[in-house]
Design a protein around this motif. Structure first.
Motif, PDB file in Angstrom:
ATOM      1  N   ALA A  12     -16.381  43.398  22.672  1.00 57.54           N
ATOM      2  CA  ALA A  12     -15.783  43.684  24.135  1.00 57.54           C
ATOM      3  C   ALA A  12     -15.283  44.980  24.125  1.00 57.54           C
ATOM      4  N   GLN A  13     -15.489  45.612  25.285  1.00 53.20           N
ATOM      5  CA  GLN A  13     -15.042  47.030  25.640  1.00 53.20           C
ATOM      6  C   GLN A  13     -13.713  46.899  26.667  1.00 53.20           C
ATOM      7  N   GLU A  14     -13.071  47.739  26.869  1.00 55.03           N
ATOM      8  CA  GLU A  14     -12.109  47.874  27.788  1.00 55.03           C
ATOM      9  C   GLU A  14     -12.848  47.430  29.229  1.00 55.03           C
ATOM     10  N   GLN A  15     -13.876  47.996  29.549  1.00 58.19           N
ATOM     11  CA  GLN A  15     -14.397  47.627  30.912  1.00 58.19           C
ATOM     12  C   GLN A  15     -14.926  46.431  31.080  1.00 58.19           C
ATOM     13  N   ASP A  16     -14.562  45.439  30.147  1.00 57.80           N
ATOM     14  CA  ASP A  16     -15.140  44.015  29.909  1.00 57.80           C
ATOM     15  C   ASP A  16     -13.797  43.204  30.296  1.00 57.80           C
ATOM     16  N   LEU A  17     -12.725  43.536  30.060  1.00 58.69           N
ATOM     17  CA  LEU A  17     -11.314  42.749  30.120  1.00 58.69           C
ATOM     18  C   LEU A  17     -11.164  42.122  31.168  1.00 58.69           C
ATOM     19  N   ARG A  18     -11.270  42.725  32.493  1.00 57.87           N
ATOM     20  CA  ARG A  18     -10.758  41.817  33.685  1.00 57.87           C
ATOM     21  C   ARG A  18     -12.045  40.726  33.719  1.00 57.87           C
ATOM     22  N   ALA A  19     -12.971  40.878  33.442  1.00 55.65           N
ATOM     23  CA  ALA A  19     -14.069  39.936  33.860  1.00 55.65           C
ATOM     24  C   ALA A  19     -13.941  38.698  32.669  1.00 55.65           C
ATOM     25  N   ALA A  53      -3.112  44.291  30.753  1.00 57.53           N
ATOM     26  CA  ALA A  53      -2.580  45.216  30.322  1.00 57.53           C
ATOM     27  C   ALA A  53      -2.087  45.004  28.710  1.00 57.53           C
ATOM     28  N   TRP A  54      -1.581  43.695  28.533  1.00 59.75           N
ATOM     29  CA  TRP A  54      -1.551  43.250  26.967  1.00 59.75           C
ATOM     30  C   TRP A  54      -2.924  43.241  26.468  1.00 59.75           C
ATOM     31  N   TRP A  55      -3.866  42.875  26.983  1.00 57.16           N
ATOM     32  CA  TRP A  55      -5.156  43.116  26.226  1.00 57.16           C
ATOM     33  C   TRP A  55      -5.556  44.371  26.143  1.00 57.16           C
ATOM     34  N   GLU A  56      -5.422  45.353  26.941  1.00 53.65           N
ATOM     35  CA  GLU A  56      -5.798  46.932  27.066  1.00 53.65           C
ATOM     36  C   GLU A  56      -5.106  47.373  25.767  1.00 53.65           C
ATOM     37  N   ARG A  57      -3.597  47.084  25.599  1.00 55.24           N
ATOM     38  CA  ARG A  57      -2.925  47.432  24.418  1.00 55.24           C
ATOM     39  C   ARG A  57      -3.524  47.206  22.904  1.00 55.24           C
ATOM     40  N   GLY A  58      -4.110  45.896  23.173  1.00 49.56           N
ATOM     41  CA  GLY A  58      -4.430  45.279  21.752  1.00 49.56           C
ATOM     42  C   GLY A  58      -5.694  45.902  21.622  1.00 49.56           C
ATOM     43  N   LEU A  59      -6.580  46.174  22.485  1.00 51.82           N
ATOM     44  CA  LEU A  59      -7.777  46.890  22.197  1.00 51.82           C
ATOM     45  C   LEU A  59      -7.835  48.445  21.743  1.00 51.82           C
ATOM     46  N   ALA A  60      -6.744  49.028  22.558  1.00 50.17           N
ATOM     47  CA  ALA A  60      -6.367  50.401  21.943  1.00 50.17           C
ATOM     48  C   ALA A  60      -5.834  50.305  20.505  1.00 50.17           C
ATOM     49  N   GLY A  61      -5.230  49.336  20.090  1.00 48.11           N
ATOM     50  CA  GLY A  61      -4.435  49.258  18.763  1.00 48.11           C
ATOM     51  C   GLY A  61      -5.312  48.766  17.749  1.00 48.11           C
ATOM     52  N   GLY A  62      -6.759  48.544  18.284  1.00 46.87           N
ATOM     53  CA  GLY A  62      -7.546  48.214  16.959  1.00 46.87           C
ATOM     54  C   GLY A  62      -8.040  46.702  17.025  1.00 46.87           C
ATOM     55  N   ALA A  63      -7.664  45.954  17.999  1.00 43.96           N
ATOM     56  CA  ALA A  63      -8.146  44.428  18.216  1.00 43.96           C
ATOM     57  C   ALA A  63      -9.631  44.375  18.537  1.00 43.96           C
ATOM     58  N   GLN A  64      -9.872  43.456  18.087  1.00 40.98           N
ATOM     59  CA  GLN A  64     -11.525  43.279  18.541  1.00 40.98           C
ATOM     60  C   GLN A  64     -11.674  41.826  19.134  1.00 40.98           C
ATOM     61  N   PHE A  65     -12.339  41.655  19.955  1.00 42.57           N
ATOM     62  CA  PHE A  65     -12.759  40.215  20.222  1.00 42.57           C
ATOM     63  C   PHE A  65     -14.218  40.302  21.001  1.00 42.57           C
ATOM     64  N   TRP A  66     -15.049  39.114  20.818  1.00 44.35           N
ATOM     65  CA  TRP A  66     -16.296  39.215  21.268  1.00 44.35           C
ATOM     66  C   TRP A  66     -16.670  38.387  22.548  1.00 44.35           C
ATOM     67  N   ILE A  67     -17.580  39.097  23.313  1.00 40.27           N
ATOM     68  CA  ILE A  67     -17.914  38.213  24.460  1.00 40.27           C
ATOM     69  C   ILE A  67     -19.442  37.730  24.294  1.00 40.27           C
ATOM     70  N   ALA A  68     -19.667  36.594  25.160  1.00 41.65           N
ATOM     71  CA  ALA A  68     -21.082  36.359  25.293  1.00 41.65           C
ATOM     72  C   ALA A  68     -21.480  36.555  26.846  1.00 41.65           C
ATOM     73  N   GLU A  69     -22.637  37.256  27.064  1.00 39.59           N
ATOM     74  CA  GLU A  69     -22.970  37.552  28.198  1.00 39.59           C
ATOM     75  C   GLU A  69     -24.349  37.210  28.558  1.00 39.59           C
TER      76      GLU A  69
END
Length: 171
Positions: A12-19, A53-69
């Protein structure tokens, strides 16, 4: 309608977070409607911007998660792992499957297993599962997780429910 096996999994990228968070809320409605009333879901929908906002901070801090699209970019699943917290060190594993959700239309297609394998590979791991969520418990059991006897009362909007810890060890 796309075939249910037509999806791709990617970081996932930052632009994916809301969806992704909107998909997670839909998955909660589908999975937890027998455990929580409409007010629970409305409350969490009203908190979407704070979650974002919480997930954005996580990604900025190096967290990763995966999405299926799907081919048209619709997010239909998400998964992520985190290092085991101190309270779970007694399990002897170093990763927790912290989030794994797929939309109901993808139940039984193998998508959840594919996402889980993307996050965990074949590693020993743990997951916390809502007690009474037979579908999830059966899924994790099928994939080698067993309840270890540890459970906890949930708080906040989840108050009145319990989670049980399930651990997978290959050794």
């Amino acid at each position: 309608m796309p075939l249910l096996n037509e999806y791709r999994i990617r970081l996932a990228q930052e632009q994916d977070l809301r969806a992704a968070l909107e998909m997670k809320l839909q998955a909660w409605r589908e999975a937890y409607s027998s455990f929580r009333d409409e007010g629970f879901f409305a409350h969490h929908e009203s908190q979407l911007d704070q979650q974002l906002a919480w997930w954005e901070r996580g990604l900025a801090g190096g967290a990763q998660f995966w999405i299926a699209e799907t081919g048209d970019g619709k997010i239909v699943g998400l998964a992520g792992g985190t290092p085991t917290i101190e309270e779970d060190q007694d399990t002897g594993v170093d990763i927790e499957l912290g989030v794994l959700y797929v939309l109901k239309e993808y139940y039984g297609t193998g998508l959840a297993a594919h996402l889980m394998d993307t996050v965990l590979s074949r590693r020993d791991a743990l997951v916390w599962v809502l007690e009474g969520n037979a579908r999830a418990i059966n899924f994790y059991t099928k994939h080698g997780f067993v309840p270890d006897g540890t459970s906890e009362e949930l708080v906040g909007s989840w108050a009145g429910l319990r989670e049980q810890r399930m651990v997978r060890k290959h050794g």
